[in-house]
Design a protein around this motif. Sequence first.
Motif, short mmCIF file in Angstrom:
data_model
loop_
_atom_site.label_atom_id
_atom_site.label_comp_id
_atom_site.label_asym_id
_atom_site.label_seq_id
_atom_site.Cartn_x
_atom_site.Cartn_y
_atom_site.Cartn_z
N HIS A 271 46.27 45.85 -33.46
CA HIS A 271 46.85 45.49 -34.75
C HIS A 271 47.14 46.67 -35.80
N LYS B 237 36.79 42.78 -26.77
CA LYS B 237 38.04 42.28 -26.78
C LYS B 237 38.58 42.06 -28.12
N LYS B 238 37.43 41.85 -28.96
CA LYS B 238 37.74 41.64 -30.47
C LYS B 238 38.29 43.14 -30.94
N LYS C 249 39.62 45.43 -29.19
CA LYS C 249 41.03 45.83 -28.67
C LYS C 249 42.02 45.15 -29.35
N LYS C 250 41.80 44.00 -30.09
CA LYS C 250 42.74 43.19 -30.85
C LYS C 250 42.81 43.98 -32.28
N ARG C 251 41.81 44.39 -32.65
CA ARG C 251 41.66 45.13 -33.91
C ARG C 251 42.69 46.39 -33.88
#
Length: 432
Positions: free
Chosen positions: A390, A382-383, A385-387
């Motif tokens: 971005h 999840k983290k 994917k966020k990076r």
Amino acid sequence: MPKKEKRDITEVVDNYLCHSCGTCFSSCGHDCISYNQSTAGFLFPKIDYDACTNCGLCFDVCPGDHFNKKLINKTSEDPFIGNIDKSFVGKAVDEDIYYNSQSGGVTTALLKYMLDKEIVSAVVVTQMNEKTLKTEPRIVKDSKELMSSQKSKYVPTNLTSIIPDVLKIEGKVAIVGLSCHMHGLENLTSIRKKLNDKLIKIGLICDRVMLYSAIPFFTEKTTKNTVTNFVFRDTSNTSYPGDISFYEDGKLHIMDKKNRKSMKDFFTPTRCMLCFDKMNIYSDIVLGDPHGVENTDKENGESLVLVRTSLGKDIVNDAIANNFINLRDASLEQAISGQGIELKRKKFNANIKAWKELGKTVPSYPENIFSYSIEASDEDVKKAKKRIVHSLELDNLESQEDVILKANHFFDDKNKKKGFFSKLKKIFKGNK
């Protein structure tokens, strides 16, 4: 029946798998490929289709999309570490080289040894233009010119685009590059056969580069005026590992290294997140910072040296014997641990899973690269994917100014959080 068009490098760019390494440029015999800097500051190749013959070579040699058979066969059982014959730490004997270096100056000292002893006819290095602050590959034939290329550049460089000029040189050539450059060189040998016995590969340990927009972000924290001589890690003005430095009208500005470290995630190119090869496993010799190795000079800096091949071993031993470098044995276990390889395995796994969940094309790597990663948790994915989202979004912004504005918001939010937790620590200490 119409002739089927071959795949080309535009497909790789559209899939965000481009390394910006320069290999496609060197494959093209019709001068059809140039490089454009994206909004966020990555270098993407662009094809002039009016001149293109649709040969497909640019795609065939692209290491961002796939490894060719030779590269697959050279991949070690554990590709996150690779084959290592010997590990050292130490520094250049020449004090001018040492004190102008980022860490121990061993890379430059090895190049000087090879040039002075005529082991190579030339070396390929990366140099940053003092005024434009853009990097460019450069061929050096005189060791007196080496010092201007010292220190890491930390931005995309299409290093292997210089190979057509390298092939014109009689004799061997040493080339200093990141892992993506070495991947490209190996793929390129499938069509440029002369490269097979021509190159001595000096690899640099690389966790990632930063987008070009990082440079104006850092400099504009101090001045809006034109700056020159930007250095990401300057140990000539501050102690190892060095702070950011640059000049404005002859005035030296220094920024704490904490600023660079705090913004690495923001300015990481998407493709770097999908790379497994921090340790540059296809090189003859690998150099980097000796993180985790005991009893190193933490004030002035030293180099970690990993010898991978018999050719690399001969060069290092001869450079020691000829008093160009001063090395001592180092614990390989400490070196690997200090480079955070176990974390790299986990991050790679999380990033690849996140990339798949986003519906993106995964690089065609050998299967053991995936099998030697460490299973990431759902939260890690999840983290990741966020990076990734971005990073992809940065190039959709209208201008570099918009990227820097977003970076400033990120920077301010991060510092506010740090300030909040710092106050909490003080409160808890006061209550003890």
